[in-house]
Motif scaffolding. Structure first.
Motif, PDB file in Angstrom:
ATOM      1  N   SER A 230       2.320  -4.844  -9.997  1.00  0.00           N
ATOM      2  CA  SER A 230       1.947  -6.238  -8.889  1.00  0.00           C
ATOM      3  C   SER A 230       1.356  -7.814  -9.974  1.00  0.00           C
ATOM      4  O   SER A 230       1.820  -7.822 -10.769  1.00  0.00           O
ATOM      5  N   LYS A 238      -7.695 -11.345  -3.962  1.00  0.00           N
ATOM      6  CA  LYS A 238      -6.141 -10.865  -3.582  1.00  0.00           C
ATOM      7  C   LYS A 238      -6.474  -9.207  -3.956  1.00  0.00           C
ATOM      8  O   LYS A 238      -5.040  -8.563  -3.679  1.00  0.00           O
ATOM      9  N   MET A 306       1.183  -6.254  -3.201  1.00  0.00           N
ATOM     10  CA  MET A 306      -0.271  -6.344  -3.427  1.00  0.00           C
ATOM     11  C   MET A 306      -0.622  -6.314  -2.288  1.00  0.00           C
ATOM     12  O   MET A 306      -0.553  -6.412  -0.879  1.00  0.00           O
ATOM     13  N   THR A 307      -2.539  -6.510  -1.954  1.00  0.00           N
ATOM     14  CA  THR A 307      -3.117  -6.331  -0.781  1.00  0.00           C
ATOM     15  C   THR A 307      -3.995  -7.515  -0.597  1.00  0.00           C
ATOM     16  O   THR A 307      -5.079  -7.114  -0.873  1.00  0.00           O
ATOM     17  N   ILE A 323       5.146 -13.182  -4.194  1.00  0.00           N
ATOM     18  CA  ILE A 323       5.964 -12.385  -3.170  1.00  0.00           C
ATOM     19  C   ILE A 323       7.583 -12.547  -3.503  1.00  0.00           C
ATOM     20  O   ILE A 323       7.761 -11.653  -3.453  1.00  0.00           O
ATOM     21  N   VAL A 333       8.658  -4.746  -0.228  1.00  0.00           N
ATOM     22  CA  VAL A 333       7.228  -5.407  -0.807  1.00  0.00           C
ATOM     23  C   VAL A 333       6.187  -4.699   0.158  1.00  0.00           C
ATOM     24  O   VAL A 333       6.438  -4.610   1.479  1.00  0.00           O
ATOM     25  N   SER A 335       2.694  -4.975   1.498  1.00  0.00           N
ATOM     26  CA  SER A 335       1.627  -6.143   1.123  1.00  0.00           C
ATOM     27  C   SER A 335       0.642  -5.992   2.710  1.00  0.00           C
ATOM     28  O   SER A 335       0.701  -5.337   3.622  1.00  0.00           O
ATOM     29  N   VAL A 341       1.517 -14.400   5.246  1.00  0.00           N
ATOM     30  CA  VAL A 341       2.960 -13.114   3.981  1.00  0.00           C
ATOM     31  C   VAL A 341       3.767 -12.797   5.191  1.00  0.00           C
ATOM     32  O   VAL A 341       5.331 -12.298   4.728  1.00  0.00           O
TER      33      VAL A 341
END
Length: 411
Positions: A230, A238, A306-307, A323, A333, A335, A341
């Protein structure tokens, strides 16, 4: 006469704004002459190696313009100078909301930009257009420089600079611009609720591109431990605490290791969270690193995660550059469906999306990829195809060349 487009930025060079440097380099490959003007140096210790390949001169604004600058601009266009000075002094509200500089301070920078343009003209270089990266301070400087000089300008709006700007300020900047660019359809939807239809006609999406030669799929490996990577600033939007909690649910389920690249104000909190969740052996915080390190890390990884989420004050991501780099690196990915996104990550195709703040769903998506190497590789191939189709920096630069009104350079 040679011509240049002036690029206005808040700071230069920012590690988290690699997309601007990549954009500048791609425009230069097309033969577009540029002049970069930053309101302040970034002050960062780590910088991207490609910054040294930028040929454009880079200038940094002083807090106040030199009296010679004021005199030169006033001499060049006395009425414009007087009108713009009055406009700036009577509209302090244009710098409310998300801003680092007041309207008066932005006027001082605009005077320096206008003086730079006048001196370049004397040297036989024509400045034909201004482009502001970010809708807050740089766009206000562009508006004021436009009023001083008559030069056209365009804006690229990103995330916080867009969502935390008062409507009146946004309308003033967008109304006088030739084009308002942004990185995702989610931002366009937001702009449609803020701007009049005639101004919305100026709005278009140009995705941040990346250098597809730099980020490319790496080796296929299977040492039993799935490597998750990440990348991002360690800030609230983030959502790294959610990612840590999702990983904690995977302990004992499948072997993995998460490496997080980036630094920021939440570093201490996240390290404490890692200890509290028992993730000391499963999670590494690798700090800020330049793109050389990130490229290698992605080539050695199996999954990118990634969240992000929308904070209470409205801060959010558009399409996170990391990303796009992961997609180009052939990584599936995982997410959250926030901002733009979903314009890069199609659920079930090149990655998996969870609702924002849904730790259980993120954990389930990660587990499904940890357990299924065939699915990881299939999604990874599709990820690369997505990057090639929609996020090529050279294609984005060609679109920008048209926005700037620069003719194609022929050899």
């Amino acid at each position: 006469m040679a011509s240049r487009v002036m690029y206005l930025t808040r700071s230069w060079p920012r590690l988290s704004q690699t997309f601007i440097v990549n954009e500048v380099l791609a425009l230069e490959r097309l033969g577009v002459g540029l002049d970069v003007w930053a309101m302040t140096p970034s002050g960062e210790q780590v910088r991207q190696p490609q910054v040294d390949r930028v040929r454009a001169p880079v200038s940094f604004a002083a807090a106040t313009a030199d009296p010679e600058d004021h005199a030169l601009v006033a001499e060049s266009a006395a009425q414009r100078y007087a009108d713009t000075a009055r406009f700036a002094s009577s509209h302090p509200e244009l710098s409310t909301g998300y801003a680092n500089a007041s309207t008066a301070e932005c006027f001082e920078v605009a005077v320096q930009v206008a003086a730079r343009r006048a001196r370049l003209e004397r040297e036989g270089v024509s400045v034909t257009h201004l482009h502001a990266h970010f809708a807050h301070d740089p766009a206000l400087v562009a508006l004021l420089a436009h009023l001083l000089t008559g030069l056209t300008y365009s804006i690229t709006a990103h995330a916080r600079d867009l969502y935390q700007l008062p409507r009146t300020s946004l309308r003033a900047r967008a109304g006088a611009a030739t084009n308002v660019l942004t990185c995702c359809r989610a931002n366009v939807d937001f702009l449609a609720a803020q701007l009049s239809p005639d101004v919305m006609a100026k709005v278009r999406v140009i995705h941040h591109g990346i250098d597809l030669r730099q980020f490319a799929p790496g080796r296929v490996h299977d040492d039993g431990i799935v490597q998750i990577v990440s990348v991002g600033r360690l800030v609230e939007k983030k959502g790294f605490p959610d990612l840590l909690r999702a990983c904690a649910r995977l302990l004992g389920v499948a072997p993995f290791h998460l490496t997080v690249f980036g630094d920021g104000p939440m570093r201490g909190e996240l390290e404490a969270g890692r200890r509290a969740l028992g993730l000391e052996k499963a999670v590494t915080f690798a700090g800020e690193q330049d793109s050389t390190v990130i490229v290698e890390a992605m080539r050695d990884a199996d999954v990118f995660a990634m969240t992000p989420f929308v904070t209470t004050d409205g801060d959010r991501d558009g399409v996170p550059n990391a990303i796009v780099e992961a997609l180009a690196s052939g990584l599936p990915v995982v997410s959250t469906d926030v901002g733009g996104v979903a314009e890069a990550v199609q659920h079930g195709h090149n990655g998996l999306l969870a609702p924002a703040r849904d730790v259980a769903a993120v954990s389930d998506h990660l587990e499904s990829l940890l357990r299924d190497p065939v699915r990881r590789r299939m999604m990874g191939r599709r990820a690369r195809q997505t990057a090639e189709r929609a996020f090529d920096v050279d294609r984005a630069a060609e679109q920008l060349r048209h926005v700037f009104g620069v003719a194609e350079v022929t050899s």
